[in-house]
Design an enzyme around this catalytic site. Sequence first.
Site, PDB file in Angstrom:
ATOM      1  N   THR A 198       1.120  -1.309  -0.105  1.00 42.57           N
ATOM      2  CA  THR A 198      -0.460   0.008  -0.500  1.00 42.57           C
ATOM      3  C   THR A 198       0.949   1.559  -0.364  1.00 42.57           C
ATOM      4  O   THR A 198       0.359   2.327  -0.804  1.00 42.57           O
ATOM      5  CB  THR A 198      -1.109  -0.012   0.934  1.00 42.57           C
ATOM      6  OG1 THR A 198      -2.209  -1.294   0.939  1.00 42.57           O
ATOM      7  CG2 THR A 198      -1.748   1.184   1.450  1.00 42.57           C
ATOM      8  N   ASP A 240      -9.473  -3.451   0.383  1.00 45.64           N
ATOM      9  CA  ASP A 240      -8.253  -3.991   0.864  1.00 45.64           C
ATOM     10  C   ASP A 240      -9.275  -4.522   2.150  1.00 45.64           C
ATOM     11  O   ASP A 240      -8.163  -6.304   2.067  1.00 45.64           O
ATOM     12  CB  ASP A 240      -7.213  -3.066   0.847  1.00 45.64           C
ATOM     13  CG  ASP A 240      -6.027  -3.586   1.367  1.00 45.64           C
ATOM     14  OD1 ASP A 240      -5.590  -5.055   0.969  1.00 45.64           O
ATOM     15  OD2 ASP A 240      -5.583  -3.136   2.259  1.00 45.64           O
TER      16      ASP A 240
HETATM   17 ZN   LIG Z   1      -3.092  -1.369  -0.341  1.00 47.94          ZN
END
Ligand SMILES: [Zn+2]
Length: 518
Positions: A174, A293
């Site tokens: 991320t 996510d």
């Molecule tokens: Zn992510």
Amino acid sequence: MGSDSLPSTLTSTKPTPIPTNELDEEHDHDDSPSTAALLSFNTDSSSSSEPLSTSNNKPLFIVLILVTCISLSVASAFAYLFFSSRSPSSSSTTTASSATSSASASPSPSPIPLPSVSHARPLTKLNRPKVILISSDGFRFGYQFKTPTPNIARLIANGTEAETGLIPVFPSLTFPNHYSIATGLYPAYHGIVNNHFLDPHSGDAFYMGAIDPKWWLGEPLWETVVKNGLNAATYFWPGTQVHKGPWNCPLNFCRHYNSSVPFEDRVDAVLSYFDLPSDEIPDFMTLYFEDPDHQGHKVGADDPQITEAVSRIDRMIGRLIFGLEQRGIFDDVTIIMVGDHGMVTTCDKKLIFLDDLAPWINIPDNWVISHTPLLAIMPPSGYSPSDVVAKMNQGLSSGKVENGRYLKVYLKEDLPSRLHYSASDRIPPIIGLLEEGFKVKQKRSKNKECGGSHGYDNEFFSMRSIFIGHGPQFARGRKIPSFENVQIYNLVTFILNIKGAPNNGSASFAKDVLLSAA
Ligand SMILES: [Zn+2]
């Protein structure tokens, strides 16, 4: 944590030479002989007609011209079909052991077919271009087909889409990826090489809430925008709370991260910026959603919870579109929707235990900066990294370590060059590449390990996310080949018509993808 003064270590960590994708552009030309071959076939056929043209047989000459034109058109059509359908081949999965040999198999770029129209549509209500950059975290390419997503589909139908998804940078995590999207730099150059890492000089640890500027290299879009005299507003994005240059995370235009803020509030806040006096409307805005996510990690990529999360993201896009339409500016505003990476289901039989390597070499827990999916090891001084790599690979390939063949360990400088993952001393000397869906653990435990993960080799198709561009400078209904997310920085600066910082994107990408000014 660290002070505001820049440590001397920054100079050693700072990656001064920034290789751009100009080489990749040359690859474009390398690829182009295929096109040229098709064209030259016709050129040859027309040139073979040259001697005939010297004769006075006009009807035959006209017929030949017609035949040449037709064959040129057919060849162009074949060339288009060939290039627009070849990108999936670059996404074929690679085993960890074959990753070495695939160093030259760069996942991009493919030639970008020309749009059917060339000129951007003029603004009708706003006086300047406005860009909303949206991230849906972990939105794996293909999630949009799990369930009806009418609002995302609307952006796709009327905008430009990476037909087989957006390629993340390695590691497909991320923080490295969001900051690559924002800076156009690979992690080795923007400094956020992992979600967690150590400064090798000070020993300080980077964590995801760290906002000391010493960690965040490069120039993110919000800084570039302000540097050019425009306004930026950020509704969450890794790095936005860091004070850099003229960007000081201004009150009301730079939200401090709080995952409990409802998605609806985030969308409504972005919409409210358009109610400001026209010269105060931010020119560039970020909008971030943690889903899908969040669910992907818990339940893997194939659970009904993902389907619901995707549906909710679609509703947020619908809310944004509706709000822009109410204000009469939907077609004036540029929306770029991306995700940072994909997701793959992981389960407990796909594990590799470092303790199993003990007959070859002991890898204690405190050597390991991160276990999985990015295995990063920093042996203490006194140990030779190349010796550690050799012994680990000896064990892994012996056939005696459970799942050993699904992990290969490298000195970082020996990693495939397409990963761009060596030019920073924040990257530990030893990096492991895992086969898709496998995880590394220190030792056996009874914990169940079923869920989802990302961070793997960015060549895996499951790590891809989405790219959709909608707005005056994006052709409607256009499909383009997959590309790496470091190209997005240049897209945004091009749309805003501002000067960007040096980066790893290619100079020509934005011109190839965007419609020229009206
Ligand atoms: Zn992510």
